[in-house]
Scaffold this active site. Sequence first.
Site: not given
Lengths: 328, 325
Positions: A60, A129
């Site tokens: 990322e 999440h």
Amino acid sequence: MPEMTYRDALNMALKEEMRRDPSVVTWGEDVALYEGSFKVTRGLLAEFGEERVKDTPISENTIVGVAVGAAMGGLRPIAELMTVNFALLAMDQIVDHMAKIRSMFGGQVNLPMVVRMPGGGGSQLGAQHSQSLETYFMHCPGLYVAYPATPADAKGLLKSAIRDNNPVIFLEHELLYNSKGEVPEDPEFLVPFGQASVMRPGTDATIVAYARMSILAQQAAAELENDGISCEVIDLRTLTPLDTETIMASVQRTGRAVVVEECWRTAGLGGHIAATIGENCFDTLRAPVKRVSGLDVPMPYSRKIERICIPQTETIAAAVRELMAAKY
Amino acid sequence: METKLRAILPDHELIRFYEQMVLSREFEESCAEQYTKGHITGFLHLYSGQEAVAVGATAGLHRDDYILSAYREHPQAIIRGADPRRVMAELFGKSTGLCKGKGGSMHLFDPDLNFMGGYAIVGGQFPIACGLAFSAKFRGEDRIAACFFGDGAVNQGTFHESLNWARLWELPVLFICENNFYGIGTEVHRSSALASIHRRTCGYDIPAEKVDGMDVIAVYKAVKYGAEKVRETGMPYFIEATTYRFRGHSMADPAKYRSAAEHEVWKSRDPIPNYAKRLLEEGIATQAQLDAILAKAQETVQEAVRFAEESPWPEDASVYEDIYV
């Protein structure tokens, strides 16, 4: 105007901008061949080819950093992070590089780039999440932060983000991808940054919200209307720049304000907006500003208890009723 | 038998290497003086000892190639062509500085020179170099990105992510590790399981070589070869240049973790006098010429200090400028 989903409106914005400007490129985990985890990039690889639509490793920080470099080199990259939760792995490139390169180098280079990422809770995805990290980005000078509530805004804001010469964090709410609304087909339809939308006019109280919270606030306002309470719902559209003018003008008229935020309450954006209202509208306020926030807990999985951690239509309505009933 | 210098480059270029190394050293030593006087504040990481790397490497690149570096980068900017006066003014925090006094010692930048920045988060420049290389490749430009970094950066995630990425996307990046053997006070073998840094690229299928970073000619040849390799293949290449900083990590560091004996060994390998000796031995320059080069460098640096001293401070209102377009 055709009706379409928030997802398809974003997809339309990506396609239109990639057709319009050959320097627009996009990459991220599974965005090309797999067409995106949430299918926002559907059809892009087929239309624009693998030079412009690229899958990446699960890295990322580098997904964002390569976009920073490509933007410095004159391209208009759109990086997708699979979810906002993974942006935490990219915070060095976002905060230390993307947000600072222009100013620390004396304004000698622009970063026309977008980092797209779905966020928000409510799908029983557990603590890692389900986060709402919008305050993190809003706190950092040098970034613009957009977070659309409706399909039309999803299209218009994403197109503006791609055309903007500043680095933009573009948040998309996972629970809004399937929501539907009318979306202008005009490829020049743009929604400017820093202009909140008054989703619903009202006279008794102002509800300030963004993204999915604006949709819930609209529902709460419809419910309250039946009780004779008229709410004005302001959807911020962009958190940075923040349209304080529209907020203040509304609160000056209604004298009451509820700020709704999906993120954690402590040191969250709701506190900032409440303080800004307090500083600017003290004379006209008929009651203290109320906040409806996500609970200050790591998100639990079980849907029964996850629900109470996120503002809901009824919690927003209850907050407005309390505000109306309070005598000061 | 060492190759004769004249077989490698014409005299004026050989002499330019010397001029650039001397100017770099004089500039850095002047910075130290200005720091002790309080004219330069904040962090100050000096390059003294490592000159052969920046000078040799810059000469091995094309002018269109991007250069990115870390925070020990004043000479890299100056050798690329940045005006020493504006670099010194930046260090003084003046409005005439390269970045209007917003960057400071660690954040020099000049897009006209394709000098794409000094970065102060260790390893932050790796992905950015890949992105610049991607933009060059995407547009079919004949340029590569040269990414300088220290031995301390090779254990950051971005190092591994970016090496993998550069090879995977076939990006024209030349990675140049300036291994001065210490990340602040931690010696390489205490931070890296495999202290031979260039060998770490095999996991990413990137060819690598090691070069003596105290020898400007060796660095020049290695970088010229590496840059050509990158241009020819469109793939990344990796160079580890072993070198030494004669000062501490920053002005705040007395470098007590290094022995006097070790320091002496490296001092005897000082790239400037050793190169001067070769120039003299091979009849490329006379002592009088070398003395004149030193005098000129000192004059340039004095002028840079004078310019910085006389330059105005930034206006208070400038804090809100240059953040957004």
